[in-house]
Write a protein that holds these residues in place. Structure first.
Motif, short mmCIF file in Angstrom:
data_model
loop_
_atom_site.label_atom_id
_atom_site.label_comp_id
_atom_site.label_asym_id
_atom_site.label_seq_id
_atom_site.Cartn_x
_atom_site.Cartn_y
_atom_site.Cartn_z
N HIS A 17 32.20 44.72 47.50
CA HIS A 17 32.87 44.20 48.32
C HIS A 17 34.13 43.68 47.10
CE1 HIS A 17 29.81 42.81 51.04
NE2 HIS A 17 31.03 43.48 51.63
N VAL A 18 34.73 44.48 45.88
CA VAL A 18 35.82 44.18 45.10
C VAL A 18 36.30 45.81 45.41
CG1 VAL A 18 36.28 43.48 42.70
CG2 VAL A 18 34.18 42.34 43.89
N ILE A 19 37.54 45.86 45.18
CA ILE A 19 38.13 46.74 44.91
C ILE A 19 38.86 46.09 43.86
CG2 ILE A 19 37.82 48.17 46.68
CD1 ILE A 19 40.88 47.63 47.41
N GLU A 20 40.02 47.51 43.01
CA GLU A 20 41.07 47.42 41.67
C GLU A 20 42.07 48.56 42.29
OE1 GLU A 20 40.08 48.13 37.24
OE2 GLU A 20 40.51 49.62 37.70
N LEU A 21 43.25 47.71 42.25
CA LEU A 21 44.56 48.65 42.36
C LEU A 21 45.22 48.42 41.34
CD1 LEU A 21 45.46 46.78 45.29
CD2 LEU A 21 44.16 49.05 45.40
N PRO A 64 52.92 49.86 30.89
CA PRO A 64 52.90 51.01 32.53
C PRO A 64 52.66 50.72 32.97
CG PRO A 64 51.10 51.94 30.43
CD PRO A 64 51.54 49.93 29.98
N CYS A 65 51.56 49.57 33.60
CA CYS A 65 51.27 49.02 34.44
C CYS A 65 50.81 47.98 34.71
CB CYS A 65 49.46 49.75 35.61
SG CYS A 65 48.17 49.99 33.95
N TYR A 66 50.12 47.77 36.01
CA TYR A 66 49.57 46.19 36.32
C TYR A 66 48.37 46.72 37.07
CZ TYR A 66 53.92 43.84 35.69
OH TYR A 66 55.32 43.50 35.12
N VAL A 67 46.98 46.12 36.82
CA VAL A 67 45.99 46.04 37.64
C VAL A 67 45.49 44.69 37.27
CG1 VAL A 67 43.65 47.12 36.79
CG2 VAL A 67 45.71 47.69 35.49
N VAL A 68 44.49 45.20 38.79
CA VAL A 68 44.37 43.94 40.08
C VAL A 68 43.42 43.91 40.66
CG1 VAL A 68 46.90 42.41 40.04
CG2 VAL A 68 46.06 43.78 41.72
#
Ligand code: FES
Length: 321
Positions: A17-21, A64-68
């Protein structure tokens, strides 16, 4: 608050139930840097805005990116469910600059990071930041089960003390925070992100052991229903110091709604007391704080408030607006 259109460059599952974007600039430009504990606000096409902690600390340098990571809340109020169902790679989302109300105290010789469920996200960034700086850190990570524990295999090595607690392996019992805290030096700073009951247990255990309120730091990933329910609230008035204008807050109305009705623009995102966007300085009057952002010490100082949820204790507040 400024929002920029970023593109989802990657989506993956990191736990049940957890995804990373992973979010990047469409032109490949670097994004503003941040320190561990920061979050970004996502403004979704369905009109809902939500705050998500940043997982990849950039030590304040352009990144270069944001990870959430987004846990599918049950029940969802429309943010996490929408993201899980609709957000795919190549999709564009409106994303704010990083905001940090939960940063690490640089002078802290010892920190104890306490995560419950998806509350691991800001604390994972903190663990990495402390590790990169060669500073000590301890972690208590509790969750429903290992399958639900995001980033369990991504914790940096080197914790002074690593405590893992999974309810299903402990006969359904939740962790005993007084026991978990027992070896913590009195000078340590405590950073906790998790369910409200867990944060309250940490607060009580740490306070009982003599840790001052100024060393206890909490971040909530969900508003309490008490915070957003204004149905039984009393009226009060707000004086705007710069114009002298007086705005009446009606019974059952939030201060933010009353200000907007009076054409006073206060930036807002979550409207639930969890993102910090609507923070206003208070020049006079006692505040009834209901947000999940300010520390106990900041609340006691009575100098600032989140107008989307917090109110006056008395009949009147004077805001620096
Ligand atoms: S709008 Fe998010 S705290 Fe008020």
């Amino acid at each position: 608050m400024d929002f920029t259109e970023l593109v989802v460059s990657h989506r993956r599952s990191v736990a049940s139930h957890v995804i990373e974007l992973t979010l990047t600039h469409p032109s490949g430009d670097l994004l503003p840097g941040f320190f561990a504990g920061a979050h970004v606000n996502l403004r979704l096409p369905n009109g809902i805005a939500r705050a998500y902690s940043l997982i990849n600390p950039s030590q304040g340098l352009p990144t270069p990116c944001y990870v959430v990571a987004v846990a599918h809340a049950a029940p969802s109020r429309g943010g996490s469910a929408w993201i899980h169902a609709n957000v795919e790679p190549a999709q564009q989302l409106m994303v704010s600059e990083p905001v940090n109300h939960f940063g690490l105290e640089p002078s802290a010789a010892e920190v104890w990071l306490v995560a419950g469920g998806i509350g691991i996200t800001p604390l994972l960034a903190m663990a990495h930041e402390r590790q990169q700086q060669g500073k000590a850190w301890r972690l208590h990570y509790a969750g429903q089960s290992r399958a639900h524990a995001a980033y369990l295999d991504a914790l940096p090595n080197g914790a002074t003390d690593l405590q893992l607690h999974f309810d299903d392996e402990q006969g359904g019992n939740v962790p005993n925070m007084a026991q978990a805290l027992r070896n913590l030096p009195p000078s340590a700073h405590v950073y906790c992100c998790g369910p409200a009951a867990m944060m309250q247990a940490v607060r009580e255990a740490a306070t009982a052991m003599g840790h001052p309120a100024s060393a206890l730091h909490f971040e909530s990933f969900a508003a309490s229903t008490d915070a957003t329910d204004h149905s039984t609230d009393e009226p009060f008035e707000i004086e705007l110091s710069r114009s002298g204008k007086v705005v009446q807050v009606a019974p059952g109305q939030s201060a933010l709604d009353a200000l907007e009705e009076a054409d006073v623009i206060v930036p807002s995102v979550c409207r639930e007391g969890v993102c910090g966007t609507c923070e206003c300085d208070v020049l006079d009057g006692d505040i009834e704080h209901r947000d999940s952002i300010l520390s106990d010490a900041e609340k006691a100082a009575n100098q600032t408030m989140m107008v989307c949820v917090s109110r006056a204790k008395g009949a009147r507040l004077v805001l620096d607006l």
